[in-house]
Scaffold this motif. Structure first.
Motif, PDB file in Angstrom:
ATOM      1  N   VAL A 110      -3.876  -5.755  30.816  1.00  0.00           N
ATOM      2  CA  VAL A 110      -3.628  -6.578  31.998  1.00  0.00           C
ATOM      3  C   VAL A 110      -2.196  -6.299  32.424  1.00  0.00           C
ATOM      4  CG1 VAL A 110      -3.513  -8.893  32.971  1.00  0.00           C
ATOM      5  CG2 VAL A 110      -5.246  -8.355  31.253  1.00  0.00           C
ATOM      6  N   GLY A 111      -2.033  -5.620  33.548  1.00  0.00           N
ATOM      7  CA  GLY A 111      -0.699  -5.228  33.975  1.00  0.00           C
ATOM      8  C   GLY A 111      -0.085  -4.263  32.981  1.00  0.00           C
ATOM      9  N   VAL A 112       1.098  -4.601  32.475  1.00  0.00           N
ATOM     10  CA  VAL A 112       1.782  -3.738  31.519  1.00  0.00           C
ATOM     11  C   VAL A 112       1.628  -4.247  30.088  1.00  0.00           C
ATOM     12  CG1 VAL A 112       3.452  -2.900  33.220  1.00  0.00           C
ATOM     13  CG2 VAL A 112       3.968  -4.963  31.886  1.00  0.00           C
ATOM     14  N   THR A 113       0.660  -5.132  29.863  1.00  0.00           N
ATOM     15  CA  THR A 113       0.438  -5.667  28.522  1.00  0.00           C
ATOM     16  C   THR A 113      -0.913  -5.242  27.969  1.00  0.00           C
ATOM     17  OG1 THR A 113      -0.539  -7.736  29.347  1.00  0.00           O
ATOM     18  CG2 THR A 113       1.847  -7.705  29.014  1.00  0.00           C
ATOM     19  N   ALA A 114      -0.989  -5.200  26.647  1.00  0.00           N
ATOM     20  CA  ALA A 114      -2.243  -4.927  25.941  1.00  0.00           C
ATOM     21  C   ALA A 114      -2.592  -6.170  25.147  1.00  0.00           C
ATOM     22  CB  ALA A 114      -2.088  -3.732  25.016  1.00  0.00           C
TER      23      ALA A 114
END
Length: 262
Positions: A110-114
Motif C-alpha cells: 500500500v503506497g510505499v509500505t509492505a
C-alpha cells in the motif's frame, strides 16, 4: 439492567488500548494526534499503543501515516479483500512453510509500505516469528520489492519522488532510488526479490509477486529465515516451490473473484 463499573484493578495501558480499538472501529481513519487527544495521553504514548495494535493486526497504517482497523478487527472477509485473500492463501502458505521448513508470509503493498497480512511459521526451532500486522518499507522488504518490480520504472520513480512521497516522508534520494531501480531490474530478471538483513540484521527473505500478465501486482509471497540460512532459501528448488505457491494462490483468488491487483 446491570450497570458495568470500572474494575478496581483496571490496568490503564490495557484500558487505553481497548479505547483505541474502539476508536479504530468507529472511524475510517485515525491519526496519532487525534488518538492522543481522545485518550488524553502524550502522542508518544498513543504511538506506542498503536504500534502494538499494528503488530497484532488490529490496525493498519497507510502511506499518509493514518491508521485504520486492521484485519483482526474485520470479521467479514467479504468486506475486506485483503482479509479474504489471506483466508484463501492460508492453506497454500502453510503447505509451503512445511515444505521448505521456513516461515512464509502473504504481503500487500500500500503506497510505499509492505503490510504482512498472514504468516505461516516454519517448523524449525530457530525460525522467523509471526509477522502478521507488521508494516515495513516496501523498498527494503523482499515482498515489497517483488511487488514494486511489477511496476514500470517511471511509476517507481514517481512513487518515491512525487508530491505524495515528499508530503508523507516516503521519498528516496536520487542515489537510493537508483539503487532500488537496480535491485528491481535484478528481481525482474530472476523472478524474485531478496532481502539480506535490510529490515532486520539477522533476517533473510525472498519474495515473489502474485502477478498477472496485464496489471501490476498488489500481493506477494515471501519466505523468511535467519540470515545464517539465506543460502538455503535461494536454492532453485525453494524458489520453484515459491513460484508454484504464487501461481496456486493467484489461481484461487481469481476463481473466487478476489482481486489480486490494485
Amino acid at each position: 439492567m446491570n450497570i458495568v463499573k470500572k474494575p478496581g484493578y483496571a490496568v490503564d495501558s490495557v484500558d487505553r488500548a481497548l479505547q483505541l480499538i474502539m476508536l479504530l472501529q468507529e472511524r475510517d481513519w485515525l491519526r496519532i494526534t487525534d488518538a492522543a487527544k481522545a485518550l488524553d495521553v502524550a502522542p508518544s504514548t498513543a504511538h506506542r499503543l498503536m504500534a502494538m495494535l499494528v503488530y497484532r493486526g488490529f490496525a493498519l497504517q497507510d502511506d499518509q501515516r493514518r491508521y485504520c482497523a486492521g484485519p483482526t478487527l474485520r470479521t467479514d472477509p467479504a468486506a475486506d479483500p485483503a482479509r479474504s485473500a489471506a483466508t484463501i492463501a492460508r492453506p497454500h502458505l502453510e503447505a509451503l512453510a512445511l515444505s521448505v521448513r521456513e516461515t512464509v508470509n502473504l504481503v500487500e503493498r500500500v503506497g510505499v509500505t509492505a503490510r504482512y497480512l498472514f504468516t505461516a511459521e516454519g517448523p524449525q526451532l530457530l525460525r522467523v516469528g509471526n509477522r502478521t500486522g507488521t508494516v515495513l518499507p516496501a523498498h527494503l522488504s523482499s515482498a515489497g520489492k517483488a511487488i514494486l518490480a511489477t511496476l514500470p520504472e517511471p511509476s517507481v520513480a514517481q512513487l518515491y519522488t512525487g508530491r505524495q512521497a515528499q508530503k508523507t516522508g516516503g521519498s528516496l534520494a536520487a542515489a537510493e532510488l537508483e539503487g532500488l531501480q537496480r535491485e528491481l531490474a535484478e528481481a525482474r530478471t530472476r523472478g524474485y526479490a531478496v532481502n539480506l538483513g535490510r529490515t532486520e540484521a539477522d533476517l533473510a527473505a525472498v519474495g515473489a509477486p502474485l502477478a498477472t500478465t496485464d496489471r501490476p501486482a498488489a500481493l506477494a509471497v515471501s519466505i523468511s529465515s535467519p540470515l545464517s540460512r539465506s543460502g538455503d532459501i535461494q536454492q532453485p528448488q525453494v524458489i520453484q516451490a515459491l513460484h508454484a505457491t504464487c501461481e496456486a494462490v493467484l489461481g484461487d483468488l481469481q476463481a473466487e473473484g478476489v482481486p489480486p491487483s490494485p
